[in-house]
Scaffold this motif. Sequence first.
Motif, PDB file in Angstrom:
ATOM      1  N   ASP A 157      39.212  39.405  38.553  1.00  0.00           N
ATOM      2  CA  ASP A 157      39.898  40.670  38.838  1.00  0.00           C
ATOM      3  C   ASP A 157      39.982  40.908  40.342  1.00  0.00           C
ATOM      4  OD1 ASP A 157      40.912  43.237  38.871  1.00  0.00           O
ATOM      5  OD2 ASP A 157      39.493  44.041  37.423  1.00  0.00           O
ATOM      6  N   ARG A 158      38.850  40.757  41.028  1.00  0.00           N
ATOM      7  CA  ARG A 158      38.843  40.966  42.486  1.00  0.00           C
ATOM      8  C   ARG A 158      39.758  39.974  43.199  1.00  0.00           C
ATOM      9  NH1 ARG A 158      33.447  41.750  41.143  1.00  0.00           N
ATOM     10  NH2 ARG A 158      32.915  39.582  41.660  1.00  0.00           N
ATOM     11  N   LEU A 171      42.422  38.480  42.046  1.00  0.00           N
ATOM     12  CA  LEU A 171      43.828  38.802  41.819  1.00  0.00           C
ATOM     13  C   LEU A 171      44.268  39.979  42.682  1.00  0.00           C
ATOM     14  CD1 LEU A 171      46.459  38.319  40.280  1.00  0.00           C
ATOM     15  CD2 LEU A 171      45.590  39.837  38.470  1.00  0.00           C
ATOM     16  N   ARG A 172      43.458  41.031  42.726  1.00  0.00           N
ATOM     17  CA  ARG A 172      43.822  42.207  43.525  1.00  0.00           C
ATOM     18  C   ARG A 172      43.963  41.854  45.001  1.00  0.00           C
ATOM     19  NH1 ARG A 172      43.161  47.007  40.646  1.00  0.00           N
ATOM     20  NH2 ARG A 172      41.988  46.813  38.689  1.00  0.00           N
ATOM     21  N   GLN A 173      42.978  41.139  45.530  1.00  0.00           N
ATOM     22  CA  GLN A 173      43.000  40.802  46.952  1.00  0.00           C
ATOM     23  C   GLN A 173      44.160  39.872  47.288  1.00  0.00           C
ATOM     24  OE1 GLN A 173      39.062  39.199  47.503  1.00  0.00           O
ATOM     25  NE2 GLN A 173      38.060  41.187  47.283  1.00  0.00           N
ATOM     26  N   LEU A 178      46.971  39.432  45.616  1.00  0.00           N
ATOM     27  CA  LEU A 178      48.258  40.107  45.451  1.00  0.00           C
ATOM     28  C   LEU A 178      48.581  40.964  46.670  1.00  0.00           C
ATOM     29  CD1 LEU A 178      50.631  40.544  43.545  1.00  0.00           C
ATOM     30  CD2 LEU A 178      49.347  42.388  42.457  1.00  0.00           C
ATOM     31  N   LEU A 179      47.592  41.662  47.200  1.00  0.00           N
ATOM     32  CA  LEU A 179      47.820  42.491  48.386  1.00  0.00           C
ATOM     33  C   LEU A 179      48.209  41.640  49.593  1.00  0.00           C
ATOM     34  CD1 LEU A 179      44.925  45.129  48.155  1.00  0.00           C
ATOM     35  CD2 LEU A 179      47.392  45.561  47.968  1.00  0.00           C
ATOM     36  N   LEU A 237      54.537  47.175  40.211  1.00  0.00           N
ATOM     37  CA  LEU A 237      53.320  46.589  39.654  1.00  0.00           C
ATOM     38  C   LEU A 237      52.680  47.442  38.558  1.00  0.00           C
ATOM     39  CD1 LEU A 237      51.653  45.179  42.905  1.00  0.00           C
ATOM     40  CD2 LEU A 237      52.881  43.920  41.121  1.00  0.00           C
ATOM     41  N   HIS A 238      53.069  48.704  38.482  1.00  0.00           N
ATOM     42  CA  HIS A 238      52.506  49.555  37.430  1.00  0.00           C
ATOM     43  C   HIS A 238      53.198  49.336  36.083  1.00  0.00           C
ATOM     44  CE1 HIS A 238      49.846  51.694  40.114  1.00  0.00           C
ATOM     45  NE2 HIS A 238      50.860  52.002  40.923  1.00  0.00           N
ATOM     46  N   ARG A 289      53.551  46.957  33.587  1.00  0.00           N
ATOM     47  CA  ARG A 289      52.976  45.691  33.139  1.00  0.00           C
ATOM     48  C   ARG A 289      53.452  45.347  31.733  1.00  0.00           C
ATOM     49  NH1 ARG A 289      47.508  48.232  35.173  1.00  0.00           N
ATOM     50  NH2 ARG A 289      47.772  47.892  37.413  1.00  0.00           N
ATOM     51  N   LEU A 337      43.589  42.970  32.412  1.00  0.00           N
ATOM     52  CA  LEU A 337      43.579  41.871  33.379  1.00  0.00           C
ATOM     53  C   LEU A 337      44.581  40.793  32.993  1.00  0.00           C
ATOM     54  CD1 LEU A 337      42.361  40.501  35.868  1.00  0.00           C
ATOM     55  CD2 LEU A 337      40.577  39.553  34.372  1.00  0.00           C
ATOM     56  N   ARG A 348      48.019  41.990  34.035  1.00  0.00           N
ATOM     57  CA  ARG A 348      48.243  41.906  35.481  1.00  0.00           C
ATOM     58  C   ARG A 348      48.366  40.457  35.938  1.00  0.00           C
ATOM     59  NH1 ARG A 348      44.488  43.281  38.607  1.00  0.00           N
ATOM     60  NH2 ARG A 348      42.786  43.816  37.197  1.00  0.00           N
TER      61      ARG A 348
END
Length: 240
Positions: free
Chosen positions: A131-132, A134-136, A138-139, A164-165, A167, A183, A186
């Motif tokens: 999860d972390r 993917l978030r990092q 993607l940003l 991105l919201h 899904r 997850l 996303r």
Amino acid sequence: MSPSPASPAATLPHAARLAWWLTAWLRGHEQTDHVLDVLADDTHLLAGGSALDLLARSRATGATHAGVALPVDGDLLGLGGPRDFNAAALEAGQAVVVGDLGLVPEEQGETVQWRVFAAARRQLPDVGEADRSLRQTLLSTAGDLADLDVARWRPEAADALMNLHHRPELDAPLGTPPRCLELAARGLQAWAIVDLALADDGGALSSYEIERRRGLLQPLGRAARGAVVAACSAEVWPEH
């Protein structure tokens, strides 16, 4: 012909869907008849047998869960060997691991036949780590693509990054943790962005720019696949 592991339509690969439903069945969350109905929708069969044979073979391993592998060249994500299983899974782009059994899909007409291999233990990132990542990723990728003017050479990818919201909605079996369902959605969303951005060379002006674009997107592709693998592999699910 081997099935494509995923597409911009953001649907679960065959192996991820099977891993979810096998886990639910092995853990007693879903009844046999319901699981067979779900597998019938995708016409999943054990090679040389039936969908019921596929369930029985999985139960015979003594495992209480199944998981997915989504390997690509240079990154055997979700695989632990042996070599023949890894090679078959890499060719298909996906596989299921249940106990010491490896299942690799192959499309034959309108059915998905699952070939059986021996499978070794594997190491996976846990759900939190995936999860972390993917978030990092993607940003950072969104910023890099903006610098490359993604809206000019691939407006569909730019639109996806701006939404991105929104899904994909996934049909998960009972017992699937909500965090893993979210997850997986996303991960598929990010995977679709990569597919859109790499669909062709777009407005690239040079081979250097093409390679730079691919280099920027490769980490997002890995993070997206890692998210789907963790979300659909019960051995790394949170206990609560």
